[in-house]
Scaffold this motif. Structure first.
Motif, short mmCIF file in Angstrom:
data_model
loop_
_atom_site.label_atom_id
_atom_site.label_comp_id
_atom_site.label_asym_id
_atom_site.label_seq_id
_atom_site.Cartn_x
_atom_site.Cartn_y
_atom_site.Cartn_z
N ALA A 34 3.38 4.52 40.09
CA ALA A 34 4.03 5.75 40.57
C ALA A 34 4.07 6.84 39.50
CB ALA A 34 5.45 5.44 41.04
N CYS A 35 4.48 6.50 38.29
CA CYS A 35 4.65 7.53 37.25
C CYS A 35 3.71 7.35 36.05
CB CYS A 35 6.09 7.59 36.77
SG CYS A 35 6.61 6.21 35.73
N GLY A 36 3.04 6.19 35.96
CA GLY A 36 2.10 5.97 34.86
C GLY A 36 2.71 5.36 33.61
N VAL A 46 9.14 -6.83 38.10
CA VAL A 46 9.86 -5.85 37.30
C VAL A 46 9.96 -4.52 38.05
CG1 VAL A 46 9.27 -6.86 35.08
CG2 VAL A 46 7.75 -5.16 36.10
N THR A 47 10.88 -3.69 37.59
CA THR A 47 11.07 -2.34 38.10
C THR A 47 10.83 -1.38 36.94
OG1 THR A 47 12.75 -3.12 39.65
CG2 THR A 47 12.77 -0.77 39.13
N CYS A 48 10.16 -0.28 37.21
CA CYS A 48 9.89 0.71 36.17
C CYS A 48 11.19 1.29 35.63
CB CYS A 48 9.01 1.83 36.73
SG CYS A 48 8.63 3.13 35.52
N ILE A 49 11.32 1.33 34.32
CA ILE A 49 12.55 1.85 33.72
C ILE A 49 12.55 3.38 33.67
CG2 ILE A 49 12.97 -0.23 32.37
CD1 ILE A 49 11.84 1.22 29.94
N SER A 53 10.43 2.58 40.26
CA SER A 53 9.45 2.09 41.24
C SER A 53 9.25 0.58 41.08
CB SER A 53 8.11 2.81 41.03
OG SER A 53 7.12 2.25 41.87
N LYS A 54 8.94 -0.07 42.19
CA LYS A 54 8.59 -1.50 42.17
C LYS A 54 7.07 -1.67 42.28
CE LYS A 54 11.51 -4.54 42.73
NZ LYS A 54 11.84 -5.50 41.69
N ASP A 55 6.32 -0.55 42.34
CA ASP A 55 4.86 -0.59 42.46
C ASP A 55 4.26 -0.70 41.06
OD1 ASP A 55 2.29 -0.49 43.39
OD2 ASP A 55 2.34 1.63 43.94
N ILE A 56 4.25 -1.93 40.54
CA ILE A 56 3.86 -2.20 39.17
C ILE A 56 2.61 -3.08 39.13
CG2 ILE A 56 4.61 -3.17 36.95
CD1 ILE A 56 6.32 -0.77 37.95
#
Length: 67
Positions: A34-36, A46-49, A53-56
């Motif tokens: 989502a954000c790079g 994991v979730t992006c800190i 996003s959960k799209d990892i």
């Protein structure tokens, strides 16, 4: 066992397998689609800190060459 087999006994083979398991567990490269944002983690779920996003995308980092 073959002359080309790198382990002298089953215990050495087991130690090698355990080392791979440890590397997998402790060295996971994570990339947020989502954000790079990119980071190292010790889990796949994991979730992006940065953006939550959960799209990892997760990759076992020991697979990357050191050079």
């Amino acid at each position: 066992m073959s002359d080309n087999f790198p382990f002298q006994n089953p215990e050495q083979l087991q130690q090698w397998h355990q080392g791979i398991k440890d590397a997998n567990r402790n060295n996971i490269f994570c990339h947020c689609r989502a954000c790079g944002y990119e980071w190292m983690d010790s889990a796949f779920d994991v979730t992006c800190i940065q953006c939550s996003s959960k799209d990892i995308k997760s990759i076992l980092s020991w697979q990357f060459p050191d050079d």
